[in-house]
Motif scaffolding. Sequence first.
Motif, mmCIF file in Angstrom:
data_model
loop_
_atom_site.group_PDB
_atom_site.id
_atom_site.type_symbol
_atom_site.label_atom_id
_atom_site.label_comp_id
_atom_site.label_asym_id
_atom_site.label_seq_id
_atom_site.Cartn_x
_atom_site.Cartn_y
_atom_site.Cartn_z
ATOM 1 N N THR A 281 1.637 2.004 -2.608
ATOM 2 C CA THR A 281 0.524 1.046 -2.620
ATOM 3 C C THR A 281 -0.773 1.700 -2.133
ATOM 4 O OG1 THR A 281 1.162 0.241 -0.422
ATOM 5 C CG2 THR A 281 1.998 -0.977 -2.321
ATOM 6 N N ARG A 284 -2.145 3.653 -4.977
ATOM 7 C CA ARG A 284 -2.723 2.730 -5.959
ATOM 8 C C ARG A 284 -4.089 2.217 -5.496
ATOM 9 N NH1 ARG A 284 0.394 -2.405 -5.710
ATOM 10 N NH2 ARG A 284 -1.101 -2.726 -4.023
ATOM 11 N N ASP A 285 -4.190 1.918 -4.201
ATOM 12 C CA ASP A 285 -5.433 1.343 -3.678
ATOM 13 C C ASP A 285 -6.537 2.372 -3.474
ATOM 14 O OD1 ASP A 285 -4.107 -1.066 -3.628
ATOM 15 O OD2 ASP A 285 -3.661 -1.002 -1.478
#
Length: 428
Positions: A281, A284-285
């Motif tokens: 995550t 992704r961020d």
Amino acid sequence: MYRRKAFIKLFLLLLLSLNVSAFDHDSYGETLMIFKGIYVQKEDPKMSMLVFEKLYDDTNKTEYLKESIKLAYLYGDKDFTRLIERGKKPLEKDSEYLRMRVGYLLDLGNLNEALALSKEIAKLDPTAQNYSLLGVVQGLLSLNSDALASFREAFKLEASEQNFLRIINLLVNRMGKTDDAIKEMETYRAMYGCSAEICMALADLYVAKRDIPNTIKIYEELYKITNDPVYVKELLGFYLYFEDLKSAKELLERTSYDDRTLVEIYIYEKEYDKAFEKAKTSYRDSNNSEFLALAAIIKHEQNLENLTEEILKEVIDKFEKSVGNLNNAMYDNYYGYLLIDHSIDVPKGINLVEKALKKEPTSPYYLDSLAWGYYKLGQCEKADSIMKSIDLSEKSFFESKEAIEHIKAIEECLKQRYDSNKTKKEGK
């Protein structure tokens, strides 16, 4: 002495303010003169000062003389001495004038006269600011017990943080009573709560005493009050230094301050699922390649006992997309060793390890990776030479399972090479 004079002047300036409504004006002309004095103050304080002095001359109203003195004091005008002396009689009972006169006496170095006048002011007008002024002057004369009593009286009259912190400053910096100061601050905190300024002052005292548990407690409170990540950084530093990974993990989960460190803690505690999800995550961020490289490491470590071709392919794919962007020795070595150990691309693995060694040439683990690469290429002598270059003081490395296995394998390789050469010679 200069610093003390500067402090007392700053202290007095904070007490002075221009208040139009304080002027009791009787005529239209007087009103115009007042507004003229106010209007030109910023652009021409000298003119403003003269306007108010003229108003005093014309009306004999002492508030105008006081305003003229105040302006001279605020702007450091050379006429201040003349004006302060002019006000000595007409303003002898005016506490604001008398406070300025204290500053004047301090500038002249007349500390005892300033002390006497400060006492007179506090008696004439027993306010918090007048007792604070008395405390400051007493402090300049090193009358610390008297100064403490004056500051306490000021706080009694006005329980402000500023008045309280004067007490603390005196206890710590002039009287050396840090423990007493801490007790008073904790009592204050219990009664009034802990503002950022109070908590920061208290934290500084705990840091000075190396009282880490209480420092942590106050930093936790400071973060709640301010939401400032600087306190998360401080707390994290303490937790990691004392290897309190549980608290560090909870802090990072709560604040999202440092996802990379959180991932590393998850890995260290073998919480691979959490580590992988957080790395994924975070990548992704942020599109930060380091998180992709971390995800590759996690996936590999998580499946060491059951490393299928499919998983290995996924790990390699993640490294291929990330390592080249990072220029990081740890990732270069990890990926290089993986390519070597699984005999996927030994020359490429060696190149990556050599790249890591340029940054950390004495790392026993990187040297081990390089030696293992040459072992895989069948260059046992070179592998042995590299292993022997590792500093013998690196006990934790030499005691590791991997190092023991590699040394044994290289020695076995050398023995086989020796036996083979010996057999050939005997055959001749």
